[in-house]
Write a protein that holds these residues in place. Structure first.
Motif, PDB file in Angstrom:
ATOM      1  N   LYS A  18     -13.041  -9.571 -14.009  1.00  0.00           N
ATOM      2  CA  LYS A  18     -13.392  -8.209 -13.617  1.00  0.00           C
ATOM      3  C   LYS A  18     -14.073  -8.204 -12.258  1.00  0.00           C
ATOM      4  O   LYS A  18     -13.776  -7.351 -11.412  1.00  0.00           O
ATOM      5  N   ARG A  19     -14.985  -9.157 -12.031  1.00  0.00           N
ATOM      6  CA  ARG A  19     -15.678  -9.224 -10.746  1.00  0.00           C
ATOM      7  C   ARG A  19     -14.684  -9.432  -9.608  1.00  0.00           C
ATOM      8  O   ARG A  19     -14.764  -8.767  -8.567  1.00  0.00           O
ATOM      9  N   GLY A  20     -13.734 -10.341  -9.810  1.00  0.00           N
ATOM     10  CA  GLY A  20     -12.762 -10.618  -8.767  1.00  0.00           C
ATOM     11  C   GLY A  20     -11.839  -9.445  -8.498  1.00  0.00           C
ATOM     12  O   GLY A  20     -11.551  -9.120  -7.340  1.00  0.00           O
ATOM     13  N   LEU A  21     -11.369  -8.799  -9.568  1.00  0.00           N
ATOM     14  CA  LEU A  21     -10.468  -7.661  -9.380  1.00  0.00           C
ATOM     15  C   LEU A  21     -11.181  -6.496  -8.720  1.00  0.00           C
ATOM     16  O   LEU A  21     -10.653  -5.879  -7.795  1.00  0.00           O
ATOM     17  N   ASP A  22     -12.381  -6.177  -9.192  1.00  0.00           N
ATOM     18  CA  ASP A  22     -13.123  -5.048  -8.615  1.00  0.00           C
ATOM     19  C   ASP A  22     -13.389  -5.275  -7.126  1.00  0.00           C
ATOM     20  O   ASP A  22     -13.279  -4.340  -6.316  1.00  0.00           O
ATOM     21  N   ARG A  82       0.824  -1.200   0.000  1.00  0.00           N
ATOM     22  CA  ARG A  82       0.000   0.000   0.000  1.00  0.00           C
ATOM     23  C   ARG A  82       0.871   1.268   0.000  1.00  0.00           C
ATOM     24  O   ARG A  82       0.600   2.221  -0.744  1.00  0.00           O
ATOM     25  N   GLU A  83       1.894   1.279   0.811  1.00  0.00           N
ATOM     26  CA  GLU A  83       2.760   2.450   0.895  1.00  0.00           C
ATOM     27  C   GLU A  83       3.455   2.712  -0.451  1.00  0.00           C
ATOM     28  O   GLU A  83       3.591   3.860  -0.876  1.00  0.00           O
ATOM     29  N   MET A  84       3.893   1.636  -1.109  1.00  0.00           N
ATOM     30  CA  MET A  84       4.537   1.782  -2.403  1.00  0.00           C
ATOM     31  C   MET A  84       3.560   2.330  -3.440  1.00  0.00           C
ATOM     32  O   MET A  84       3.903   3.244  -4.218  1.00  0.00           O
ATOM     33  N   LEU A  85       2.327   1.819  -3.449  1.00  0.00           N
ATOM     34  CA  LEU A  85       1.324   2.304  -4.396  1.00  0.00           C
ATOM     35  C   LEU A  85       1.021   3.779  -4.157  1.00  0.00           C
ATOM     36  O   LEU A  85       0.893   4.562  -5.109  1.00  0.00           O
ATOM     37  N   GLU A  86       0.910   4.172  -2.905  1.00  0.00           N
ATOM     38  CA  GLU A  86       0.632   5.572  -2.586  1.00  0.00           C
ATOM     39  C   GLU A  86       1.791   6.465  -3.033  1.00  0.00           C
ATOM     40  O   GLU A  86       1.572   7.581  -3.540  1.00  0.00           O
ATOM     41  N   GLN A  87       3.000   5.994  -2.847  1.00  0.00           N
ATOM     42  CA  GLN A  87       4.173   6.779  -3.251  1.00  0.00           C
ATOM     43  C   GLN A  87       4.177   6.998  -4.759  1.00  0.00           C
ATOM     44  O   GLN A  87       4.398   8.128  -5.236  1.00  0.00           O
ATOM     45  N   LEU A  88       3.937   5.946  -5.531  1.00  0.00           N
ATOM     46  CA  LEU A  88       3.946   6.074  -6.985  1.00  0.00           C
ATOM     47  C   LEU A  88       2.745   6.884  -7.472  1.00  0.00           C
ATOM     48  O   LEU A  88       2.863   7.682  -8.410  1.00  0.00           O
ATOM     49  N   HIS A  89       1.606   6.686  -6.823  1.00  0.00           N
ATOM     50  CA  HIS A  89       0.390   7.399  -7.207  1.00  0.00           C
ATOM     51  C   HIS A  89       0.549   8.908  -7.027  1.00  0.00           C
ATOM     52  O   HIS A  89      -0.086   9.703  -7.745  1.00  0.00           O
ATOM     53  N   HIS A 119       3.229  12.516 -13.064  1.00  0.00           N
ATOM     54  CA  HIS A 119       3.280  11.953 -14.415  1.00  0.00           C
ATOM     55  C   HIS A 119       3.256  10.423 -14.434  1.00  0.00           C
ATOM     56  O   HIS A 119       3.452   9.819 -15.488  1.00  0.00           O
ATOM     57  N   TYR A 120       2.996   9.810 -13.281  1.00  0.00           N
ATOM     58  CA  TYR A 120       2.856   8.360 -13.230  1.00  0.00           C
ATOM     59  C   TYR A 120       1.376   7.981 -13.268  1.00  0.00           C
ATOM     60  O   TYR A 120       0.556   8.526 -12.511  1.00  0.00           O
ATOM     61  N   LEU A 121       1.040   7.037 -14.115  1.00  0.00           N
ATOM     62  CA  LEU A 121      -0.280   6.425 -14.148  1.00  0.00           C
ATOM     63  C   LEU A 121      -0.131   4.967 -13.735  1.00  0.00           C
ATOM     64  O   LEU A 121       0.765   4.271 -14.220  1.00  0.00           O
ATOM     65  N   LEU A 122      -0.993   4.506 -12.835  1.00  0.00           N
ATOM     66  CA  LEU A 122      -0.927   3.128 -12.355  1.00  0.00           C
ATOM     67  C   LEU A 122      -2.085   2.321 -12.923  1.00  0.00           C
ATOM     68  O   LEU A 122      -3.207   2.827 -13.071  1.00  0.00           O
ATOM     69  N   GLY A 123      -1.810   1.068 -13.242  1.00  0.00           N
ATOM     70  CA  GLY A 123      -2.838   0.194 -13.777  1.00  0.00           C
ATOM     71  C   GLY A 123      -2.613  -1.242 -13.364  1.00  0.00           C
ATOM     72  O   GLY A 123      -1.622  -1.575 -12.692  1.00  0.00           O
ATOM     73  N   ARG A 156      -9.153   4.559  -6.151  1.00  0.00           N
ATOM     74  CA  ARG A 156      -8.653   5.777  -6.808  1.00  0.00           C
ATOM     75  C   ARG A 156      -7.247   5.599  -7.380  1.00  0.00           C
ATOM     76  O   ARG A 156      -6.746   6.499  -8.082  1.00  0.00           O
ATOM     77  N   VAL A 157      -6.619   4.465  -7.139  1.00  0.00           N
ATOM     78  CA  VAL A 157      -5.206   4.302  -7.486  1.00  0.00           C
ATOM     79  C   VAL A 157      -5.001   3.938  -8.958  1.00  0.00           C
ATOM     80  O   VAL A 157      -4.093   4.454  -9.616  1.00  0.00           O
ATOM     81  N   PHE A 158      -5.839   3.052  -9.480  1.00  0.00           N
ATOM     82  CA  PHE A 158      -5.582   2.481 -10.808  1.00  0.00           C
ATOM     83  C   PHE A 158      -6.464   3.121 -11.874  1.00  0.00           C
ATOM     84  O   PHE A 158      -7.697   3.088 -11.775  1.00  0.00           O
ATOM     85  N   VAL A 159      -5.843   3.647 -12.908  1.00  0.00           N
ATOM     86  CA  VAL A 159      -6.594   4.329 -13.966  1.00  0.00           C
ATOM     87  C   VAL A 159      -6.996   3.378 -15.088  1.00  0.00           C
ATOM     88  O   VAL A 159      -7.865   3.715 -15.903  1.00  0.00           O
ATOM     89  N   THR A 160      -6.374   2.231 -15.165  1.00  0.00           N
ATOM     90  CA  THR A 160      -6.737   1.230 -16.167  1.00  0.00           C
ATOM     91  C   THR A 160      -6.684  -0.149 -15.531  1.00  0.00           C
ATOM     92  O   THR A 160      -5.766  -0.438 -14.746  1.00  0.00           O
ATOM     93  N   ARG A 161      -7.692  -0.969 -15.837  1.00  0.00           N
ATOM     94  CA  ARG A 161      -7.785  -2.313 -15.252  1.00  0.00           C
ATOM     95  C   ARG A 161      -8.035  -3.306 -16.381  1.00  0.00           C
ATOM     96  O   ARG A 161      -9.109  -3.336 -16.970  1.00  0.00           O
ATOM     97  N   GLN A 162      -7.033  -4.111 -16.673  1.00  0.00           N
ATOM     98  CA  GLN A 162      -7.135  -5.109 -17.729  1.00  0.00           C
ATOM     99  C   GLN A 162      -7.272  -6.492 -17.094  1.00  0.00           C
ATOM    100  O   GLN A 162      -6.441  -6.883 -16.270  1.00  0.00           O
TER     101      GLN A 162
END
Length: 223
Positions: A120-124, A98-105, A109-113, A134-140
Protein backbone atom coordinates in the motif's frame (compact mmCIF):
# COMPACT_ATOMS: atom_id res chain seq x y z
CA UNK A 1 -31.48 3.29 -19.85
CA UNK A 2 -28.16 3.87 -18.12
CA UNK A 3 -25.22 1.59 -18.72
CA UNK A 4 -24.22 -0.89 -15.97
CA UNK A 5 -20.95 -0.18 -14.20
CA UNK A 6 -17.84 -1.72 -15.76
CA UNK A 7 -14.66 -2.24 -13.74
CA UNK A 8 -11.21 -2.03 -15.36
CA UNK A 9 -8.42 -3.26 -13.09
CA UNK A 10 -4.79 -2.55 -13.88
CA UNK A 11 -1.60 -4.22 -12.83
CA UNK A 12 1.11 -1.62 -12.23
CA UNK A 13 4.71 -2.79 -12.75
CA UNK A 14 5.27 -3.67 -16.39
CA UNK A 15 1.76 -2.53 -17.35
CA UNK A 16 1.40 1.15 -16.43
CA UNK A 17 4.94 1.93 -15.28
CA UNK A 18 8.37 0.79 -16.42
CA UNK A 19 9.89 -0.13 -13.08
CA UNK A 20 12.34 -2.80 -14.18
CA UNK A 21 15.43 -0.70 -13.38
CA UNK A 22 14.05 0.04 -9.90
CA UNK A 23 13.12 -3.59 -9.24
CA UNK A 24 16.38 -5.06 -10.52
CA UNK A 25 18.36 -2.45 -8.61
CA UNK A 26 16.57 -3.10 -5.32
CA UNK A 27 16.81 -6.87 -5.76
CA UNK A 28 20.52 -6.60 -6.50
CA UNK A 29 21.02 -4.46 -3.40
CA UNK A 30 19.08 -6.96 -1.27
CA UNK A 31 21.14 -9.97 -2.33
CA UNK A 32 24.37 -7.99 -2.06
CA UNK A 33 23.43 -6.92 1.49
CA UNK A 34 23.26 -10.58 2.52
CA UNK A 35 26.35 -11.56 0.46
CA UNK A 36 24.30 -13.89 -1.72
CA UNK A 37 24.63 -14.45 -5.49
CA UNK A 38 22.41 -12.00 -7.35
CA UNK A 39 19.81 -13.73 -9.58
CA UNK A 40 19.95 -13.13 -13.31
CA UNK A 41 18.01 -10.12 -14.59
CA UNK A 42 15.60 -12.36 -16.50
CA UNK A 43 14.87 -14.36 -13.36
CA UNK A 44 14.19 -11.18 -11.39
CA UNK A 45 11.76 -9.87 -14.01
CA UNK A 46 10.01 -13.24 -14.17
CA UNK A 47 8.73 -12.84 -10.60
CA UNK A 48 7.37 -9.29 -11.01
CA UNK A 49 3.75 -9.33 -9.94
CA UNK A 50 4.17 -11.80 -7.11
CA UNK A 51 4.10 -10.63 -3.51
CA UNK A 52 7.62 -10.27 -2.13
CA UNK A 53 7.69 -13.39 0.09
CA UNK A 54 6.62 -15.56 -2.87
CA UNK A 55 9.09 -13.77 -5.14
CA UNK A 56 12.00 -14.40 -2.76
CA UNK A 57 11.00 -18.03 -2.34
CA UNK A 58 11.39 -18.44 -6.11
CA UNK A 59 14.61 -16.44 -6.39
CA UNK A 60 16.31 -17.99 -3.34
CA UNK A 61 14.74 -21.45 -2.99
CA UNK A 62 17.77 -22.89 -1.24
CA UNK A 63 17.74 -20.30 1.54
CA UNK A 64 15.91 -20.59 4.85
CA UNK A 65 12.65 -18.77 5.51
CA UNK A 66 14.58 -16.47 7.86
CA UNK A 67 17.03 -15.54 5.11
CA UNK A 68 14.22 -15.05 2.62
CA UNK A 69 12.49 -12.74 5.09
CA UNK A 70 15.73 -10.75 5.49
CA UNK A 71 15.92 -10.45 1.69
CA UNK A 72 12.37 -9.08 1.65
CA UNK A 73 13.25 -6.42 4.22
CA UNK A 74 16.49 -5.50 2.44
CA UNK A 75 14.59 -5.14 -0.83
CA UNK A 76 11.96 -2.90 0.79
CA UNK A 77 14.61 -0.66 2.33
CA UNK A 78 16.53 -0.24 -0.93
CA UNK A 79 13.39 0.30 -3.02
CA UNK A 80 11.99 2.86 -0.58
CA UNK A 81 15.26 4.81 -0.36
CA UNK A 82 15.62 4.98 -4.13
CA UNK A 83 11.97 6.02 -4.59
CA UNK A 84 12.42 8.88 -2.14
CA UNK A 85 15.52 10.01 -4.01
CA UNK A 86 14.06 9.83 -7.53
CA UNK A 87 10.35 10.60 -7.12
CA UNK A 88 8.31 10.03 -10.28
CA UNK A 89 11.48 9.16 -12.17
CA UNK A 90 11.81 6.03 -10.06
CA UNK A 91 9.05 4.22 -11.99
CA UNK A 92 8.07 6.31 -15.03
CA UNK A 93 4.73 5.85 -16.74
CA UNK A 94 4.98 4.17 -20.11
CA UNK A 95 4.39 6.64 -22.96
CA UNK A 96 0.67 6.86 -23.62
CA UNK A 97 -0.38 5.43 -20.25
CA UNK A 98 -1.64 8.70 -18.81
CA UNK A 99 -3.65 9.57 -21.91
CA UNK A 100 -5.24 6.11 -21.96
CA UNK A 101 -6.18 6.35 -18.27
CA UNK A 102 -7.72 9.78 -18.79
CA UNK A 103 -9.72 8.51 -21.77
CA UNK A 104 -11.15 5.56 -19.83
CA UNK A 105 -11.71 7.65 -16.70
CA UNK A 106 -13.89 10.04 -18.74
CA UNK A 107 -16.38 7.26 -19.60
CA UNK A 108 -19.23 7.65 -17.06
CA UNK A 109 -19.91 3.94 -16.53
CA UNK A 110 -16.25 2.91 -16.32
CA UNK A 111 -14.61 2.47 -12.92
CA UNK A 112 -10.81 2.13 -12.81
CA UNK A 113 -8.86 0.25 -10.17
CA UNK A 114 -5.52 -1.35 -9.37
CA UNK A 115 -4.61 -4.91 -8.42
CA UNK A 116 -0.89 -5.11 -7.70
CA UNK A 117 1.78 -7.02 -5.83
CA UNK A 118 3.02 -3.69 -4.48
CA UNK A 119 2.56 -2.67 -0.87
CA UNK A 120 0.00 0.00 0.00
CA UNK A 121 2.82 2.41 0.86
CA UNK A 122 4.52 1.79 -2.47
CA UNK A 123 1.35 2.08 -4.54
CA UNK A 124 0.12 5.23 -2.79
CA UNK A 125 3.51 6.88 -3.28
CA UNK A 126 3.57 5.99 -6.97
CA UNK A 127 0.03 7.23 -7.57
CA UNK A 128 0.81 10.49 -5.77
CA UNK A 129 4.08 10.96 -7.67
CA UNK A 130 2.24 10.71 -10.99
CA UNK A 131 -0.80 12.73 -9.92
CA UNK A 132 -3.27 9.90 -10.45
CA UNK A 133 -5.10 10.11 -7.11
CA UNK A 134 -8.53 10.80 -8.67
CA UNK A 135 -8.32 8.03 -11.28
CA UNK A 136 -8.59 4.80 -9.29
CA UNK A 137 -11.65 4.05 -7.17
CA UNK A 138 -10.31 0.79 -5.75
CA UNK A 139 -6.72 -0.15 -4.86
CA UNK A 140 -5.92 -3.76 -4.05
CA UNK A 141 -2.40 -4.39 -2.74
CA UNK A 142 -0.20 -7.18 -1.40
CA UNK A 143 -0.65 -6.11 2.24
CA UNK A 144 -4.26 -7.31 2.31
CA UNK A 145 -4.38 -10.33 0.00
CA UNK A 146 -2.72 -13.61 -0.93
CA UNK A 147 -0.24 -13.28 -3.78
CA UNK A 148 -1.38 -13.37 -7.37
CA UNK A 149 -2.72 -15.50 -9.03
CA UNK A 150 -5.13 -15.97 -6.11
CA UNK A 151 -8.38 -14.16 -7.09
CA UNK A 152 -8.80 -12.32 -3.75
CA UNK A 153 -7.77 -8.90 -5.13
CA UNK A 154 -10.28 -9.05 -7.96
CA UNK A 155 -13.07 -10.47 -5.84
CA UNK A 156 -12.63 -7.67 -3.31
CA UNK A 157 -12.56 -5.01 -6.03
CA UNK A 158 -15.78 -6.41 -7.52
CA UNK A 159 -17.45 -6.33 -4.11
CA UNK A 160 -16.23 -2.80 -3.35
CA UNK A 161 -17.53 -1.40 -6.62
CA UNK A 162 -20.69 -3.49 -6.95
CA UNK A 163 -19.60 -4.73 -10.37
CA UNK A 164 -20.60 -8.05 -11.93
CA UNK A 165 -17.75 -10.32 -13.09
CA UNK A 166 -19.09 -10.19 -16.64
CA UNK A 167 -18.59 -6.42 -16.62
CA UNK A 168 -14.98 -6.46 -15.40
CA UNK A 169 -11.55 -6.87 -16.94
CA UNK A 170 -8.00 -7.23 -15.66
CA UNK A 171 -5.19 -5.58 -17.64
CA UNK A 172 -1.70 -6.94 -17.03
CA UNK A 173 1.63 -8.02 -18.43
CA UNK A 174 2.24 -11.32 -16.60
CA UNK A 175 0.85 -14.82 -16.53
CA UNK A 176 0.00 -14.18 -12.86
CA UNK A 177 -2.40 -11.39 -13.89
CA UNK A 178 -4.13 -13.50 -16.52
CA UNK A 179 -4.39 -16.54 -14.22
CA UNK A 180 -5.84 -14.32 -11.48
CA UNK A 181 -8.44 -12.96 -13.90
CA UNK A 182 -9.42 -16.47 -14.99
CA UNK A 183 -9.68 -17.63 -11.37
CA UNK A 184 -12.00 -14.70 -10.60
CA UNK A 185 -14.15 -15.33 -13.66
CA UNK A 186 -13.41 -12.03 -15.42
CA UNK A 187 -11.80 -11.19 -18.75
CA UNK A 188 -8.04 -10.80 -18.87
CA UNK A 189 -6.35 -8.52 -21.39
CA UNK A 190 -2.61 -8.95 -21.75
CA UNK A 191 -0.15 -6.25 -22.78
CA UNK A 192 2.85 -7.18 -24.89
CA UNK A 193 5.32 -4.57 -23.57
CA UNK A 194 5.78 -5.89 -20.04
CA UNK A 195 7.97 -8.41 -18.24
CA UNK A 196 6.46 -11.72 -19.40
CA UNK A 197 6.54 -12.54 -23.13
CA UNK A 198 3.16 -12.58 -24.88
CA UNK A 199 3.42 -16.36 -25.33
CA UNK A 200 3.19 -16.69 -21.53
CA UNK A 201 -0.19 -14.92 -21.45
CA UNK A 202 -2.14 -17.97 -22.58
CA UNK A 203 -5.12 -17.22 -20.30
CA UNK A 204 -5.66 -13.76 -21.80
CA UNK A 205 -8.85 -13.08 -23.73
CA UNK A 206 -6.75 -10.92 -26.04
CA UNK A 207 -3.37 -9.15 -26.10
CA UNK A 208 -2.80 -5.51 -27.03
CA UNK A 209 0.45 -4.04 -28.33
CA UNK A 210 -0.25 -0.35 -27.68
CA UNK A 211 -2.33 1.70 -25.23
CA UNK A 212 -4.65 3.04 -27.98
CA UNK A 213 -5.70 -0.56 -28.69
CA UNK A 214 -7.04 -1.02 -25.16
CA UNK A 215 -10.33 0.98 -25.24
CA UNK A 216 -11.61 -0.78 -28.39
CA UNK A 217 -10.50 -4.14 -26.98
CA UNK A 218 -12.63 -3.51 -23.89
CA UNK A 219 -15.60 -2.50 -26.04
CA UNK A 220 -15.27 -5.68 -28.09
CA UNK A 221 -15.08 -7.89 -24.99
CA UNK A 222 -18.19 -6.31 -23.46
CA UNK A 223 -20.26 -6.13 -26.65
Amino acid sequence: MSQPLHLILFDVDGTLVDSQAAIVGAMTAAFDALSLPVPARADILSIVGLSLPQAMARLAPGQSETTQARLVEAYKQSYHATRLALGAGHSPLYPGAREMLEQLHAVPHYLLGVATGKSKRGLDALIEAHGLERVFVTRQVADHHPSKPHPSMIETALAETGTAPGHAAMIGDTSFDMEMAAAAGIAGIGVSWGYHPPRALSRARCIVDTFPQLPPALTQIWT
